[in-house]
Design a protein around this motif. Sequence first.
Motif, PDB file in Angstrom:
ATOM      1  N   LYS A  15       8.429   0.328 -10.239  1.00  0.00           N
ATOM      2  CA  LYS A  15       8.591   1.404  -9.271  1.00  0.00           C
ATOM      3  C   LYS A  15       9.862   2.219  -9.505  1.00  0.00           C
ATOM      4  O   LYS A  15       9.836   3.452  -9.473  1.00  0.00           O
ATOM      5  N   SER A  41       0.829  -1.205   0.000  1.00  0.00           N
ATOM      6  CA  SER A  41       0.000   0.000   0.000  1.00  0.00           C
ATOM      7  C   SER A  41       0.867   1.260   0.000  1.00  0.00           C
ATOM      8  O   SER A  41       0.485   2.284  -0.566  1.00  0.00           O
ATOM      9  N   ILE A  42       2.031   1.173   0.619  1.00  0.00           N
ATOM     10  CA  ILE A  42       2.974   2.299   0.589  1.00  0.00           C
ATOM     11  C   ILE A  42       3.815   2.255  -0.680  1.00  0.00           C
ATOM     12  O   ILE A  42       4.161   3.275  -1.262  1.00  0.00           O
ATOM     13  N   ILE A 100       2.981   1.499  -3.691  1.00  0.00           N
ATOM     14  CA  ILE A 100       2.345   2.060  -4.880  1.00  0.00           C
ATOM     15  C   ILE A 100       2.212   3.585  -4.829  1.00  0.00           C
ATOM     16  O   ILE A 100       1.876   4.202  -5.833  1.00  0.00           O
ATOM     17  N   GLN A 101       2.489   4.187  -3.673  1.00  0.00           N
ATOM     18  CA  GLN A 101       2.414   5.641  -3.590  1.00  0.00           C
ATOM     19  C   GLN A 101       3.524   6.266  -4.442  1.00  0.00           C
ATOM     20  O   GLN A 101       4.667   5.793  -4.452  1.00  0.00           O
ATOM     21  N   LYS A 102       3.198   7.297  -5.124  1.00  0.00           N
ATOM     22  CA  LYS A 102       4.057   7.853  -6.178  1.00  0.00           C
ATOM     23  C   LYS A 102       5.449   8.222  -5.688  1.00  0.00           C
ATOM     24  O   LYS A 102       6.450   7.914  -6.354  1.00  0.00           O
ATOM     25  N   ASN A 103       5.558   8.861  -4.564  1.00  0.00           N
ATOM     26  CA  ASN A 103       6.848   9.424  -4.148  1.00  0.00           C
ATOM     27  C   ASN A 103       7.578   8.579  -3.097  1.00  0.00           C
ATOM     28  O   ASN A 103       8.558   9.047  -2.519  1.00  0.00           O
ATOM     29  N   THR A 104       7.123   7.384  -2.876  1.00  0.00           N
ATOM     30  CA  THR A 104       7.785   6.526  -1.892  1.00  0.00           C
ATOM     31  C   THR A 104       9.182   6.151  -2.381  1.00  0.00           C
ATOM     32  O   THR A 104       9.368   5.762  -3.534  1.00  0.00           O
TER      33      THR A 104
END
Length: 401
Positions: free
Chosen positions: A271, A169-170, A172-176
């Motif tokens: 990613k 879930s983290i 897939i976040q764009k800026n992770t």
Amino acid sequence: MAENNIIQYDDEAKKILFIGNITSFVFYNQLFKALREHYKKNGVTVAPVFSFIHVNRFDPLVVPNLISLGFILESIHKKPTHLEIANTSATKFLDEGWFFKVVGQEHVFGEELFDEDGIRHIIKQVTGYGIYDFEPKMLGFYNFSNVNKPYRPAHRVYVFREDSYRYYSIFIQKNTTEEELGKIRTNKCIELEPFITKRFKDLLYAVGESTLNKKEADVVLDILTELITNAVLYSGSHCSVMLQRIGNITKISISDCGVGFEYSFEKKREKFGKEYKNVFGEYSAIDQTKYKNFLFIFETLFYSKEKEESTARENLYTLLKTILKKRGENEIQEGTIRIHYNDTQVIMTSNRCSACEKFAPKECAKCLLKNYNPTTEISKSNLRFFESTFKGVHIEVELKF
């Protein structure tokens, strides 16, 4: 009765029969053939029945794989797979090793843990995943207490619960960033470490037996922590683990039924834009397709080697090195590691590999393929391609000290 040490489908009884000594080789080479025959004749609407009545012995390496298979079958049929069991020494082994507690109905128990300050905590643990059903009356009241056991009853199988949602879930976040994802993995390691230490440390430090020296035992514990953490965070499935130590032989089996090596590399490519196909580049496009799962095993070892060198983390490559070291460099006299992924199994041994000066995944892959002969009896081959797929990653280790 059929020949010893076999798993076969009985069409008349509509059951899959486990007979004799159920080793890792019998599990991989025969169980999935029997399942394929069952589904061919009955379709996927009919769940198989496993009969353990004629089992003499289960190799401890098989137990985590039986649990992973149970999760797969439950996802197909939406109900537990039925086990036929009898009051035998093989049933006693599974019972004392907590197999039935793990695969049966859910129940809660308290587990005692101590934190870094020595403060005692009672942690509620949930086990029982409802993936197999059986007759509970067949458990207990065994009449084999005086039989010399080929196993240690205190050495039990454990399931570590899947926790992939938190990671992905983290992810897939764009800026992770990689650093933020690495922190999740580190925190999970810290969370799991006391449980892994409690469950396996005493088995490796067994008093009064031939054991690993403390340094080697600590490495094995660190590797277990790393592999279990990776499985519960990245695989999308639970991870089953069993460690059995008898005399100077240690057996370790780690099994998940998750997404596997390829998915993990593909997610990293999406990613971070890196292909991570250093090993694949050594082969033609035809061989890349033909040996895909084999090459992903060594791609993972190559990636693990880079991680070990850059972060000093013990991992799958560290385990490989520990097992294959030359005699005299550690306490291990003989070692074997088997890595199974989907339909491919790679087997590497200290006897076969200790002549190498170093263990480079690219060179190991070339060596195995160069010496692979498809006409060789599969039980004698260090590289095995099976007709059926067993989803996930399954690692087996045997060490003699």
